[in-house]
Design a protein around this motif. Sequence first.
Motif, PDB file in Angstrom:
ATOM      1  N   VAL A  59       0.769  -1.318  -0.099  1.00 25.47           N
ATOM      2  CA  VAL A  59       0.005   0.104   0.048  1.00 25.47           C
ATOM      3  C   VAL A  59       0.792   1.286  -0.038  1.00 25.47           C
ATOM      4  O   VAL A  59       2.059   1.272   0.814  1.00 25.47           O
ATOM      5  CB  VAL A  59      -0.903  -0.022   1.222  1.00 25.47           C
ATOM      6  CG1 VAL A  59      -1.827   1.014   1.191  1.00 25.47           C
ATOM      7  CG2 VAL A  59      -2.088  -1.333   1.270  1.00 25.47           C
ATOM      8  N   VAL A  73      -3.436  -8.674  -4.421  1.00 23.71           N
ATOM      9  CA  VAL A  73      -3.634  -7.484  -3.712  1.00 23.71           C
ATOM     10  C   VAL A  73      -3.854  -7.672  -2.229  1.00 23.71           C
ATOM     11  O   VAL A  73      -4.331  -8.691  -1.869  1.00 23.71           O
ATOM     12  CB  VAL A  73      -5.198  -7.016  -4.409  1.00 23.71           C
ATOM     13  CG1 VAL A  73      -5.387  -5.731  -3.490  1.00 23.71           C
ATOM     14  CG2 VAL A  73      -4.981  -6.907  -5.563  1.00 23.71           C
ATOM     15  N   ARG A  74      -3.243  -6.940  -1.398  1.00 21.89           N
ATOM     16  CA  ARG A  74      -3.334  -6.715  -0.068  1.00 21.89           C
ATOM     17  C   ARG A  74      -4.597  -7.323   0.646  1.00 21.89           C
ATOM     18  O   ARG A  74      -5.574  -6.566  -0.145  1.00 21.89           O
ATOM     19  CB  ARG A  74      -2.570  -5.780   0.385  1.00 21.89           C
ATOM     20  CG  ARG A  74      -2.706  -5.745   2.109  1.00 21.89           C
ATOM     21  CD  ARG A  74      -2.206  -4.224   2.552  1.00 21.89           C
ATOM     22  NE  ARG A  74      -2.226  -4.053   3.954  1.00 21.89           N
ATOM     23  CZ  ARG A  74      -1.345  -4.027   4.837  1.00 21.89           C
ATOM     24  NH1 ARG A  74      -0.285  -4.404   4.378  1.00 21.89           N
ATOM     25  NH2 ARG A  74      -1.720  -3.813   5.999  1.00 21.89           N
ATOM     26  N   ASP A 121      -3.364   0.805  -3.653  1.00 22.16           N
ATOM     27  CA  ASP A 121      -3.160  -0.676  -3.673  1.00 22.16           C
ATOM     28  C   ASP A 121      -2.471  -1.018  -4.578  1.00 22.16           C
ATOM     29  O   ASP A 121      -2.657  -0.585  -5.753  1.00 22.16           O
ATOM     30  CB  ASP A 121      -4.267  -1.379  -3.428  1.00 22.16           C
ATOM     31  CG  ASP A 121      -5.028  -1.263  -2.199  1.00 22.16           C
ATOM     32  OD1 ASP A 121      -4.428  -1.656  -1.213  1.00 22.16           O
ATOM     33  OD2 ASP A 121      -6.334  -0.777  -2.093  1.00 22.16           O
TER      34      ASP A 121
END
Length: 207
Positions: A170, A206-207, A198
């Motif tokens: 991020v 993706v986190r 992101d």
Amino acid sequence: MTRADIQSGALRGDAFRELLLSVPLVERDGWVDALLGFDAPPPDSADLPRGAVPYLPCGVDEILAMVAEVPLRRDDTFVDLGSGMGRVAILAHLLSGARAQGVEVQEPLVHLARARCAELALPRVSFVHANAADTDLDGSVFFLYAPFNGEMLSAVLRRIEEVARRRPIVVCTVDLELHGVPWLRARTTGNVSLTLYDSCVRGVPVR
């Protein structure tokens, strides 16, 4: 007693956040600086690299919003690019428990930040004297309070992209919008000055 509570490790996380929020917004930045022992910064170095912005500390309200909305976790490695005297990195750690590192090109500010960490007994917070455009970076959450512009900003983003190609990250910005960066996807936040991005890299979750 509050600084002693920080030094002992007793004041962290939600309890520290509630304490900060109990201070009126107009007084919060000055109160935090007094609590952590920050004095007035020295004059900016005369030889700042082209594209580097003179030191200006980020507001506590933006830091609180960032920690909550990322959300920053204990298992994160937080990196503040253009970390000044250390306000963002120190508060990010105290609020979340995350390991925090600051990268700062002005050596006198690095010395002051390290002295604060030593006095507050914060071994999980560290500071590096380096130009962020010329050094290898690593972490899971990166923070930029408009510390660069022009080609220097582009070079720093290339360094961060190298990390994003290895893991989800991020990127947090204050008073800085990153237009036209194809590997970043913006999120809306509850703070008008804060934008979260992101990483979106093929093959990396993706986190």
